[in-house]
Every structure is written in structure tokens, then in C-alpha cells.
Scaffold this active site. Structure first.
Site, PDB file in Angstrom:
ATOM      1  N   CYS A 341       0.860  -1.103   0.052  1.00 24.71           N
ATOM      2  CA  CYS A 341      -0.008  -0.017  -0.044  1.00 24.71           C
ATOM      3  C   CYS A 341       0.754   1.310  -0.120  1.00 24.71           C
ATOM      4  CB  CYS A 341      -0.788  -0.108   1.351  1.00 24.71           C
ATOM      5  SG  CYS A 341      -0.056  -0.243   2.991  1.00 24.71           S
ATOM      6  N   HIS A 883      -1.202   1.552   7.448  1.00 23.32           N
ATOM      7  CA  HIS A 883      -1.715   1.364   6.291  1.00 23.32           C
ATOM      8  C   HIS A 883      -1.817   2.774   5.356  1.00 23.32           C
ATOM      9  CE1 HIS A 883      -4.285  -0.205   2.787  1.00 23.32           C
ATOM     10  NE2 HIS A 883      -4.989   0.528   3.047  1.00 23.32           N
TER      11      HIS A 883
END
Length: 948
Positions: A341, A883
Site C-alpha cells: 500500500c 496502512h
């Protein structure tokens, strides 16, 4: 039906341009309002379409030669003889859209391959089948290039035209036959299975097919009702057709397995199942907003309208449900390959930078620098360009960035594997790597930069920039690089040095205030007090002299005393006093989890020498061996060396330093060491639990034992001082006296040595309070902190040409020239020796009108210094386990989207700001309304001076 009847009635007579325009408009509005899945749209070359637009608009009267965007009719372009009359176009000629050129029968039902790099609005327009039929009946020509309408996946009422269906390579094992096919991404795996068997004359029951991406079996494709889109089948990937055993003479024989490195080279069979390339393209092409290609101006779009009013367009075309490229282009996600990510978020922000999107979708290969030793022989640029084109291709099927990640791992091994990384670090590598791969300078000249020598800043800045461009000239420089002024001042001789350096992005500190709290442990070495902690407030960008001054005031330092500041990680070193902080060292070099000791000693004098007392105790090294090892915090005192120094003098000083640590009731020693029979009286009356840290009392109750001391002379020889006799010791004031105190188990029982261990951290991180989490911090404040004068860190000492020594100079930055795209990194992560911290502070950053006018030192430029936010990366969670996502504004839609790997969803503008914001992407506000952005070639920029 009404439009069709009108068309039939007018077929037998020649129509005027105005009649053609109105009729096509009516047919188009009806067709697009009733578009459904399975309908066909047709490609027509942009050149022919523009000629027809000019022809049918020639009777429209211009309004003062300046038609506004919502006008109901637009004047056509004049022909070459200047008569103002456009000629009727000849037959439709789509030959420039297909590889081989010659036109085919326009009534052919078979789909025709088109060039892979066509762009709507630049190369072609898409028209409903009814419009194509009418134009073909009037003009003839061809070939007919039909493409099917498919469901876009957003809802059951939103459709798109699949201009470039999937192109797949079918590889048969064990024989090795192969074939290239075209098939819609909305077809099922069962349909692919059926067609593969049809091509190779195989029985359905004896064949299975595999997702063979990268020549590896990723998945058995046995869910016959699943679409190829849902199975994540990508453009130009391999499909393995595995024959299980013989069925008949037409089936393949043999049982060898498929090699991982491919198949024998054979002439490929081409089976065109459905049109060409990948993804979705636009439907429609009749209204201004639908016909305009990304990167083309509104005026170009206007000149292609059919003359119906903006109200007509909104009411009829706006509700057709057909997705145009302008509406949904660029909404393709990236699959997470495993903790990627960080990479996906950074790539999406770069891909959606308009200047890069335009550059890499055009022919950039001529600018690749294949020989640059600092580059990646063009491979990084090619991999990025290919990925960008996939992400901007029509459609919304997520792309698996495996080839790009493989290149990344090859050239930047730190990003290999599947661990989480910092997206800003990746971004920095990508910008630098793409610059070197695309550097237009093939042979970098050697340039010796001149010192400012009192010359005007403007002259020096332009000279530095010209020198920089002479060696570094790429699309990255054109778009992302700015220049700042750097001023260094020597703290000793006040020499001033001014340079002008390029920057790719700004890393801004997150600082609420300009001060910092620091906790230090203070040791009074005259036996007057126990070690005590002191917390002071100092300037964040200050020097150690500021900390020493604050500590001196807090502990009521006497005029005859001074502070020696030492980092406790060095206290176990033999020469730890050489680690004393210099007063000019920046406080930024002291980390929050460091442990500082401040010693109150007599002011330095030529006749004084420092005594450094290092504590040692026995530790078990093996089952039958022990070793004396240092522990705790050393103590420091000073001693006059005017006369001879004897061992008894050192015994007395050491005993004095230890008085506050002596336990209550200790009046004599029963230590078995025969050298500890002599006693010394304690001038203090207080035990460890009663000593006042600021004053001393006297008592004669405590009797101190002789201590097991060893002096280490300059030759590293140990001299026993335990006897405390009057033996003279040869010392020099130039170096400290190092003394070891060996703590036996019995001696440890007499003192509270806890004060010598476990010193507090400079700043202890605790749970973040609600106020700290929510209190806003202005981006302008962060920028001001970045530009504020501060001392260099010790690792970046500056060589002063006047002192001819390395100095920790003061550094002041000023923004001199700003780039078209300004990338701002918010420094949320801080690193220390043992910990990593994340700052969760919410930064209030402008989305519109980020005004940097007052921060630019060069006042010559008349260019706008206003910036608009168009993208940012976010980091959620803690260090190493967080994230990343990206918020991106599609400029042609003026709408924000959240890019979370393969998941893309619209968001409101008020939701763009959060405490997770990490890297901000700003674009200079354009003074025009075309949205065309900056010129991406250096040829539009002056290489020697700044254009104003």
C-alpha cells in the site's frame, strides 16, 4: 422513432448543413438516452469528424466572434482560401486508426484491430450505431469500427464502451501451440474455455485453463460463471490451456509438463474474438464535455459541439447513463501484492499529476537516457510509463503492479520483499530515478560553482540554476524542482556563505511551539545533595548552551561552579568526559530517549583537574569466572593540582561524593579488606531518605570506610589507592584522572546506588491526550519552522573557509523559486536509538489558495504563488504496521476520490483533511482556464535566467 422517421423522409433529398446538424443531433440524443448493455458504438477518426463539425456549423452566426461555452451554435473554421465556407467532407476514412491503413467494406460485421495508443478526443470520437448508420448512408467509406457497450460495474444503469478488450496469449501444454485472441473482459471464464477449445479443436471435457501470469500457475480458472474482469485477468497476459489426456485424433498427445520459461516459438494464430486493447473507453462524443480529451482545452471541445444548448445537453445526454472517459478515466486501482500500500499510494499520486499523465501517455521514449550511469538504463521510466498507461486506460479493473515492483526491487533492494516501507522514501527514490532515466543531458559538463562574494542574490541564484539545468534537465525538473536560498553563518568567526540549491520536495517538521521540555539528572559532586532530576524548557532549535543556561538557573548554580553536560550512554566509556557536549551543538542532536547527566563542578582553572569515578561490580561471565564490569552513572569532581596530589586526597574526594548515598546508621566498616580499616568522618548528618537536594547539613555520626580504588594512569597502568597513604601521584591538568571504584557485595550494602542507575529519558512519551490529537497545527506554521534559522546537526558540520575547520554553523533557508508541482512531506515519524515515534498531530492544510507569496524571497517574479491541493497520501496506524491510502482529485471532474489499493470510492472535500495526512501534492493555480498546465519541455524555459 420520430428521429428515425425524419431520417427516412429526408434520405431521398440532399440536405443542407444545418439540416444534417439538427438531424444528427436528434438521433444522437435519442440513442444515448436509450443506451443499454450490448449496444454498439462506432469509432470515427477525429480528423473527419472535425471536418464534418466545421461543415455543419458554417451557417451558425458568430456572436461578436466570441462564442461562450453555453452557446447554442458555434461557427465553423474557415477553409484554406479564407472564404469562410467549409466544404462538404468526402467519404469517411478511418484508415489512420487501423494498423494496415486501407479501408475495408464498411458493412463488414467483423471487428477490426485498431492502433494500441489511440486517445479519444485526439484520434477518434465514439458515436452511437444510429448516428454511424446515418452518416454512412450520406458519406459512405469506412471501415466500420464497432465496439460494444458493457456494464461498467458501478451500477446496473452505468455503461461504458469497451474500445480495447482484453488481448490474451493462449499457450497449450504439452504440445506448445499458441494463439492470440481478443475477448471482452465481461465475458465469462466458460466462454474463454469454449473459444480456446474451438481454436485448438479440443474437447471441453479434457481441457482446463489456468491464470498463467508471468508464466506461473496462479489459479485454476474453473468457475465458469465468473467474468474475466472478476478473475483479475490483465491485458496481454498468458492463459495456459492444459490438455489432460488424449481424446481423439485432434487432441494433443504426450504428458510433458509446461516449462516455466515459455513455449517453443511458432507462428502465432490470430483469432480476433472482439475488438482491441484493454479496459473501457467513453461512450458518446457529441456534447462538449464528452468529446473533449484530457489535456485538450475547453475551446477545442466547444468547437466540436453540434449546436444544441447547454440545457439540452444536460437534460438529454446527462442522464443517458453512459460513462465517458472524462467522467471515469483514471479510476483504476492497484492490487496490494502484500504490504505494498505504501507503493500504491505514492504511484497513484504521481500518476494523477496532470503533467506526468500527459507526458507518459505520449511518446517519451526519445527522452530516455540509456547511458546515464546514475540512472536505471531507462528501465524504471519504461516500467512506470507502462503502469501509468494501464492506470489511465479506460476501465476500472484493478492492475497488479508486479512488473513495476520487480523493477523497483532490482534497482532499489531496500524495497524488495513484502515488508511495509515509508511511502515518502519510495516517492523520493522514484522522482530521483525517473529524473536520471529521463535526463535530457547526455554528457554532464563539469561546473565549478562560484561563491557569492557579495554579488546580488538574483545574479547568484540565476547562475546556480543555470548550472543545475546544464546537468539536470528532465520532465521531473520541469515539474517538481524548485530552488531555495541557503545561508550559513560560522558561530566562531561569523563568516557568511550563501548558496542556492535545488529541491524536489519540502520536508516540514510538525511543531506546535518553538520550545521543548528536557529532563536532566543533576549530580552535585561536593557531597551536598543526592542526584536530582530537573525539567527545563529550551528553544527547540537552540544549542546546548541554552540547555546549560536553563539547568544552571534551575539548580541555583553558584558563581564558582559550572555545568558539564554528558550523554549517559557514554558514561561507561573510559574517556567519557571527552563526550561532554560542546555549547555550540544543536539540541536537535539530543533525542527524546537519551539520558543526560549534568555535573556541578568547580569552574575550570589551569590548576584544576577533573576526577572521573567509574563504578564497577563483579558479573558472572562463565560458570567459574567473574569479571569486573562498569555500571551506573560515573561521578565527576575537580581537584586542584597546584601541589602534589596524593592517594589520600583522591580517597577523600571520592568519599565526599558518595556521602549522600551512604545508608543510615553506617558508623564503621566490617569489610574484610585489610586496607579498609582506616576511617573518615562524614560531614553530613542526613541519610539517603532525608537529604535536601539544595543544601547540606553537617554531622559526625557517619564513619566512612576506606574504598577499593584504582587509578588508571596515562599508560593504562592500575595504581592501588585503597591504602589511602600519602604517596604522590603524577597527574596533568590536561587530562582527567580516571579512578575505578570496585563495589564488593558488602560495600553495596552500605550505599543506595539506585540513584546511579536508571536515569530518566530526556522526554518520556506517554499516551497522546485528546487535546494533543485534536489541536490543529497550521501548515504555514510548519513551513515557518522549516525556514527558521537553526544550527546544523553534528553529522552535517560545515567547513568554514575562514576558520579552516569544521563548524556547527547556523543555517537559514529561504524559498527562492517554486516548482509547478510542490510536494510537501509532513515529518510524522521520529527516530531515536531504540524507538520510533509517530506524531499524530492534525495539520490544518489548505485545499484551495495555499498562498506562498510572502515566503518566496525572489520578488522579481510576477507568477502566481497560489497553489491548489490535488492529491495526498495518508498513513493510518503505527510505525511499521500502518496502512497507506491516497486522496486524489480528478481535475476534469472536480471531484475527490479515496484510493485504497484496489478500492476506489468518492469522498467529500471536507473529508480530505485528517490527522493521517502524510505527503501533500500541490499544483500552481493556473492563470488561464484551459487547464492545460505547464509546458513540459525545457525548450519553453530559459536555461540561463528566471523568466518573469
Amino acid at each position: 422513432m420520430e428521429a428515425a422517421a425524419k431520417a427516412t423522409a429526408l434520405t431521398d433529398k440532399e440536405l443542407s448543413p444545418e439540416e444534417e446538424r439538427v438531424l444528427i443531433r436528434d438521433i444522437a440524443l435519442t440513442a444515448e438516452a436509450n443506451t443499454k448493455e450490448g449496444d454498439f458504438f462506432f469509432l470515427i477518426t477525429q480528423k473527419w469528424w472535425q471536418n464534418w463539425i466545421d461543415y455543419v456549423n458554417q451557417d451558425q452566426q458568430p456572436n461578436n466572434n466570441n462564442n461562450s461555452e453555453g452557446s447554442s451554435s458555434l461557427a465553423g473554421n474557415s477553409d484554406s482560401n479564407g472564404s469562410g465556407i467549409s466544404k462538404r467532407p468526402s467519404g469517411i476514412d478511418n484508415s489512420d486508426l487501423i494498423p494496415d491503413g486501407p479501408a475495408e467494406d464498411a458493412n463488414s460485421e467483423d471487428s477490426v484491430e485498431i492502433h494500441d495508443t489511440l486517445l479519444e478526443g485526439r484520434d477518434y470520437v465514439l458515436l452511437p450505431q444510429q448516428v454511424w448508420n446515418q452518416l454512412y448512408s450520406w458519406y459512405g467509406g469506412g471501415p466500420a469500427l464497432s465496439r460494444k457497450v458493457i456494464n461498467s460495474g458501478l451500477s446496473q444503469t452505468e455503461f461504458a464502451v469497451e474500445v480495447y478488450p482484453l488481448r490474451l496469449q493462449l499457450l497449450v501444454t504439452p504440445k506448445g501451440d499458441r494463439s492470440t485472441i481478443r475477448i471482452s473482459k465481461k465475458e465469462t471464464i466458460g466462454e474463454l474455455h469454449r473459444r480456446a477449445c474451438e481454436i485448438f479443436h479440443l474437447n471441453l471435457e479434457q481441457v482446463c485453463i489456468w491464470d498463467y501470469y508471468g508464466h506461473r500457475k496462479h489459479a485454476l480458472m474453473n468457475d465458469m460463471d465468473k467474468t474475466l474482469d472478476d478473475a483479475n485477468i490483465q491485458m496481454d497476459q498468458d492463459i495456459l490451456v492444459e490438455v489432460l489426456n488424449n481424446v481423439n485424433d485432434s487432441a494433443l498427445s504426450g504428458g510433458t509438463s509446461c516449462p516455466d520459461n515459455g513455449f517453443p516459438d511458432k507462428e502465432a494464430t490470430s483469432a480476433l474474438l472482439e475488438p482491441s486493447k484493454s479496459g473501457l473507453s467513453i461512450a458518446g462524443g457529441l456534447s462538449a464535455n464528452k468529446i473533449a480529451s484530457r489535456g485538450y482545452s475547453a475551446e477545442q471541445s466547444q468547437n466540436q459541439t453540434l449546436g444544441y444548448s447547454s440545457k439540452e445537453s444536460d437534460n438529454n445526454l446527462g442522464n443517458s447513463g453512459v460513462i465517458t472517459r472524462g467522467t471515469f478515466g483514471g479510476l483504476t486501482g492497484l492490487l496490494n501484492l502484500g504490504n505494498t500500500c505504501f507503493m500504491n499510494s505514492a504511484i497513484q499520486c504521481l500518476v494523477h499529476t496532470p503533467e506526468f499523465a500527459r507526458y507518459f501517455r505520449e511518446d517519451y521514449h526519445q527522452e530516455i537516457n540509456w547511458q546515464n550511469p546514475l540512472g536505471m538504463v531507462g528501465e524504471l521510466a519504461l516500467a512506470f510509463g507502462e503502469l501509468l498507461r494501464k492506470l489511465w486506460a479506460p476501465g476500472r479493473t484493478p492492475v497488479a503492479p508486479r512488473p513495476f515492483k520487480a523493477k523497483l526491487a532490482r534497482f532499489a533492494p531496500q524495497f524488495s520483499g513484502y515488508n511495509q516501507h515509508d511511502s515518502q522514501e519510495l516517492l523520493a527514490f522514484l522522482l530521483d530515478g525517473l529524473h536520471e532515466d529521463l535526463n535530457r543531458v547526455k554528457h554532464k559538463p563539469y561546473i565549478n560553482s562560484r561563491d557569492a562574494d557579495g554579488r546580488p542574490d538574483e545574479e547568484v541564484a540565476d547562475e546556480y540554476w543555470a548550472n543545475h539545468i546544464a546537468r539536470n534537465d528532465s520532465i521531473i525538473v520541469d515539474v517538481c524542482q524548485g530552488q531555495y536560498k541557503s545561508t550559513l553563518v560560522c558561530p566562531v568567526c561569523n563568516k557568511v556563505s550563501v548558496t542556492f540549491d535545488p529541491f524536489m520536495y519540502l520536508s516540514l517538521p510538525l511543531q506546535f511551539t518553538t520550545t521543548r521540555s528536557m529532563t536532566i539528572t543533576i549530580f552535585a559532586c561536593d557531597g551536598s545533595a543526592l542526584p536530582s532530576t530537573c525539567t527545563v524548557t529550551v528553544p527547540k532549535q537552540g544549542r546546548c548552551r541554552d540547555l546549560i543556561q536553563a539547568v544552571s538557573s534551575a539548580c541555583s548554580l553558584k558563581q564558582t561552579e559550572e555545568i558539564k553536560l554528558v550523554e549517559a550512554c557514554a558514561v561507561k566509556h573510559f574517556d567519557f568526559l571527552s563526550w561532554i557536549y560542546d555549547s555550540f551543538i544543536s539540541l536537535s542532536s539530543i533525542k527524546d530517549d537519551d539520558h543526560l547527566a549534568a555535573y556541578k563542578v568547580q569552574k575550570s582553572a589551569k590548576s584544576n583537574v577533573l576526577i572521573q569515578l567509574i563504578h564497577r561490580r563483579q558479573e558472572q561471565e562463565t560458570s567459574d569466572a567473574q569479571r569486573w564490569k562498569p555500571f551506573g552513572t560515573p561521578l565527576v569532581s575537580s581537584l586542584s593540582c597546584d601541589g602534589a596530589i596524593r592517594s589520600g586526597d583522591i580517597q577523600t574526594i571520592v568519599q565526599t561524593m558518595l556521602i549522600p548515598l551512604l545508608k543510615e546508621g553506617i558508623e564503621h566498616s566490617d569489610d574484610s579488606d585489610p586496607n579498609t580499616s582506616g576511617m573518615a568522618t562524614d560531614p553530613s548528618d542526613h541519610g539517603s531518605g532525608e537529604v535536601d537536594n539544595n543544601c547540606a547539613s553537617t554531622s559526625t555520626n557517619k564513619v566512612l570506610p576506606k574504598l577499593p580504588l584504582q587509578l588508571i594512569d596515562e599508560g593504562k597502568t592500575c595504581i592501588d589507592l585503597s591504602a589511602g597513604d600519602e604517596k604522590a601521584i603524577d597527574v596533568s591538568a590536561a587530562s582527567p584522572i580516571v579512578v575505578y571504584l570496585d563495589w564488593s557485595s558488602k560495600l553495596l550494602e552500605k550505599y543506595n546506588i539506585n540513584y546511579l542507575e536508571n536515569l530518566p529519558e530526556v522526554f518520556k512519551y506517554g499516551p497522546i491526550t485528546k487535546k494533543a490529537r485534536t489541536e490543529p497545527l497550521s501548515l504555514y506554521s510548519c513551513l515557518e519552522a522549516f525556514l527558521r534559522e537553526e544550527p546544523l546537526v553534528p553529522e552535517d558540520m560545515w567547513y568554514c573557509p575562514q576558520c579552516k575547520e569544521q563548524r556547527q554553523a547556523s543555517k537559514k533557508l529561504d524559498l527562492w523559486r517554486l516548482p509547478e508541482v510542490l510536494v510537501i512531506h509532513l515529518k510524522r515519524f521520529s527516530y531515536s536509538r531504540s524507538m520510533k515515534h509517530k506524531v499524530e498531530t492534525f495539520v490544518n492544510f489548505p485545499i484551495h489558495d495555499f498562498d506562498l507569496t510572502n515566503y518566496v524571497a525572489d520578488k522579481r517574479s510576477s507568477r502566481s504563488q497560489l497553489y491548489e491541493l490535488y492529491a495526498l497520501t495518508n498513513h493510518y496506524g503505527g510505525m511499521g504496521s500502518g496502512h497507506y491510502t491516497a486522496h486524489i482529485k480528478l481535475l476534469d471532474e472536480n471531484r475527490w476520490y479515496n484510493f485504497d489499493d484496489s478500492h476506489i470510492s468518492p469522498i467529500n472535500e471536507e473529508d480530505v483533511k485528517s490527522a493521517a495526512a502524510y505527503v501533500l501534492f500541490y499544483r500552481r493555480a493556473m492563470s488561464d482556464t484551459s487547464g492545460s498546465g505547464v509546458a513540459v519541455s525545457r525548450r519553453a524555459r530559459d536555461k540561463t535566467s528566471y523568466k518573469h
